[in-house]
Design a protein around this motif. Structure first.
Motif, PDB file in Angstrom:
ATOM      1  N   LYS A  80       0.825  -1.211   0.000  1.00 34.39           N
ATOM      2  CA  LYS A  80       0.000   0.000   0.000  1.00 34.39           C
ATOM      3  C   LYS A  80       0.860   1.262   0.000  1.00 34.39           C
ATOM      4  O   LYS A  80       0.409   2.319  -0.433  1.00 34.39           O
ATOM      5  CB  LYS A  80      -0.917   0.019   1.213  1.00 34.39           C
ATOM      6  N   ASP A  81       2.097   1.163   0.483  1.00 37.02           N
ATOM      7  CA  ASP A  81       2.983   2.333   0.516  1.00 37.02           C
ATOM      8  C   ASP A  81       3.159   2.949  -0.869  1.00 37.02           C
ATOM      9  O   ASP A  81       3.289   4.163  -1.000  1.00 37.02           O
ATOM     10  CB  ASP A  81       4.356   1.950   1.078  1.00 37.02           C
ATOM     11  N   SER A 103      -9.657   1.944   5.626  1.00 34.50           N
ATOM     12  CA  SER A 103      -8.665   0.894   5.442  1.00 34.50           C
ATOM     13  C   SER A 103      -9.021  -0.320   6.265  1.00 34.50           C
ATOM     14  O   SER A 103      -9.668  -0.223   7.302  1.00 34.50           O
ATOM     15  CB  SER A 103      -7.305   1.457   5.888  1.00 34.50           C
ATOM     16  N   SER A 104      -8.564  -1.491   5.792  1.00 36.63           N
ATOM     17  CA  SER A 104      -8.638  -2.676   6.650  1.00 36.63           C
ATOM     18  C   SER A 104      -7.398  -2.730   7.553  1.00 36.63           C
ATOM     19  O   SER A 104      -7.226  -3.663   8.308  1.00 36.63           O
ATOM     20  CB  SER A 104      -8.743  -3.943   5.792  1.00 36.63           C
ATOM     21  N   GLY A 105      -6.533  -1.733   7.435  1.00 35.84           N
ATOM     22  CA  GLY A 105      -5.370  -1.628   8.318  1.00 35.84           C
ATOM     23  C   GLY A 105      -4.091  -1.217   7.618  1.00 35.84           C
ATOM     24  O   GLY A 105      -3.410  -0.291   8.044  1.00 35.84           O
ATOM     25  N   ASN A 106      -3.769  -1.874   6.511  1.00 34.20           N
ATOM     26  CA  ASN A 106      -2.471  -1.604   5.883  1.00 34.20           C
ATOM     27  C   ASN A 106      -2.412  -0.246   5.188  1.00 34.20           C
ATOM     28  O   ASN A 106      -1.442   0.492   5.348  1.00 34.20           O
ATOM     29  CB  ASN A 106      -2.129  -2.707   4.885  1.00 34.20           C
ATOM     30  N   ALA A 107      -3.438   0.077   4.406  1.00 36.22           N
ATOM     31  CA  ALA A 107      -3.440   1.394   3.754  1.00 36.22           C
ATOM     32  C   ALA A 107      -3.494   2.491   4.810  1.00 36.22           C
ATOM     33  O   ALA A 107      -2.896   3.564   4.639  1.00 36.22           O
ATOM     34  CB  ALA A 107      -4.618   1.513   2.790  1.00 36.22           C
ATOM     35  N   VAL A 344       3.406 -11.238  -2.517  1.00 33.26           N
ATOM     36  CA  VAL A 344       3.227 -11.371  -1.061  1.00 33.26           C
ATOM     37  C   VAL A 344       3.122  -9.943  -0.528  1.00 33.26           C
ATOM     38  O   VAL A 344       4.110  -9.215  -0.471  1.00 33.26           O
ATOM     39  CB  VAL A 344       4.378 -12.165  -0.432  1.00 33.26           C
ATOM     40  N   THR A 345       1.896  -9.565  -0.161  1.00 34.04           N
ATOM     41  CA  THR A 345       1.545  -8.147  -0.078  1.00 34.04           C
ATOM     42  C   THR A 345       1.751  -7.491   1.279  1.00 34.04           C
ATOM     43  O   THR A 345       1.866  -6.275   1.351  1.00 34.04           O
ATOM     44  CB  THR A 345       0.075  -7.973  -0.474  1.00 34.04           C
TER      45      THR A 345
END
Ligand SMILES: [Zn+2]
Length: 394
Positions: A80-81, A103-107, A344-345
């Motif tokens: 997401k970065d 966001s679900s957290g990462n963004a 692998v995200t």
């Protein structure tokens, strides 16, 4: 420089727009995006490694070549970065007052970090059940954090409201922000550039709304359209709106009900922006690819295999691409001998609860215990256990 609607092709000025004003469609950046270098906000995102993973391939029982595009090494631990760096840079260039991200957290972690770097206030909206490590990370960067009951689509709606009422840029990483989505083509470019001479036959992409699918497609289209790999959109069986439409041969993706998966990063029912899923499905079909669902059990096995055979710690969503390869290799949809790149995200540190629930070899050494004897006992225990089970095809 301008924006273009993917549905009606209407051109729009290069502003912070989130939908076509003529038809409500998804916008994309139509020509090379030029940014004032003084506005650029970076923490060193992108240019991630591509690892050949022979031990993982053997563990899956796959005779082809597995390549791991390791996005966990991005500054905040997820791909997401790339999108958020671009969207925050654009917001700063346009003189906007702050950043908001559903966001679900990462963004959200990316938004909080890049807003901090840019000196802009940041509001992050996440589902109440977001893994605690992601919540802690977002708060640590100093963002204001709103936790919203229910699934991700509720948070998405709250994010839209906040962006409407403040002069903040919405950097939510569905197809909402065209500047962010556009930056994801760097993933496709890097994959292409790292595999010249032997491009992948398949690229397997963990998929919520699907901008990363678009990023891979656009990157290859730019570099070598004739060498476009087939794309597989990977979803969790407990939240698989794109897979359901693909399997039924439908043209349009419909929203999912309540998600039931521990893979938080792809737990997106698309309620209110079903159009995103359809755009992703169109892109996948254009490559001759497919959409595939994997069970949480298969994801758990894939997480363990990635960590134990390749030294890569992934969160559940990040390992879903590897679980999908096991499924597709087992049923023959990916041919033996194929070259397959798995994205692998996200990093395993983002969801330690998922890891704590998996078996581990640990032992508390008693004060008077002989360490060498303890290790001997542990080695014997491990030798008596069966090898890591093959990743269950789902
Ligand atoms: Zn339009």
């Amino acid at each position: 420089m301008h924006l273009r609607c993917v549905d009606c092709s209407t051109r729009h000025p290069a502003e912070m727009l989130y939908a076509c004003t003529a038809c409500g469609g998804i916008l994309e950046v139509a020509d090379p995006a030029v940014l004032d270098p003084a506005a650029a906000v970076t923490l060193g995102e992108g240019d991630t490694p591509l690892h050949r993973a022979d031990r993982l391939a053997a563990a899956i029982g796959f005779a082809g070549t597995v390549l791991i595009k390791d996005e966990t090494v991005n500054p905040t631990g997820s791909f997401k970065d790339r999108a958020v760096a671009a969207a925050v840079s654009r917001a700063r260039a346009m003189g906007l007052d702050g950043i908001v991200c559903a966001s679900s957290g990462n963004a959200g972690a990316s938004a909080a970090a890049y807003a901090a770097r840019a000196g802009l206030p940041c509001i992050v909206v996440v589902p109440a059940l977001t893994p605690s490590e992601k919540v802690t990370q977002i708060a640590a960067y100093g963002a204001l954090l709103l936790q919203v009951e229910g699934h991700y689509s509720n948070s998405y709606r709250v994010g839209l409201e906040i962006a409407r009422r403040h002069r903040f840029a919405n950097v939510t990483t569905t197809y909402l922000n065209p500047w962010g989505v556009d930056a994801l083509k760097t993933v496709g470019r890097e994959l292409h550039d790292a595999t010249i001479g032997a491009p992948p036959d398949w690229v397997l992409v963990p998929t919520g709304a699907g901008p990363l699918v678009k990023g891979v497609v656009q990157g290859f289209r730019e570099r070598a359209p004739a060498r476009m790999p087939r794309l597989a959109a990977v979803q969790a069986a407990g939240c698989a709106p794109v897979v359901r439409a693909f399997a039924a041969g439908e043209r349009v993706v419909r929203a999912w009900g309540a998600p039931t998966t521990f893979a938080s990063g792809i737990s997106d029912p698309l309620i209110g922006y079903e159009r995103d899923g359809t755009h992703t499905l169109d892109l996948v079909r254009a490559t001759g690819g497919l959409a595939v669902a994997v069970s949480d059990a298969a994801i758990r096995s894939a997480m363990q295999a990635l960590a134990r055979f390749e030294g890569i710690l992934a969160e559940p969503t990040g390992a879903s691409s590897v679980a999908a390869l096991a499924t597709l290799a087992a049923d023959g949809r990916v041919a033996a001998g194929a070259r397959v790149a798995c994205l692998v995200t996200g990093h395993g540190f983002k969801d330690l609860k998922a890891w704590r629930e998996l078996p581990a070899h640990t032992r508390r050494l008693a004060t008077d215990e002989d360490p060498a004897g303890a290790v001997d006992a542990m080695l014997a225990e491990r030798a008596a256990q069966p090898a890591l089970p093959r990743i269950a095809a789902s």
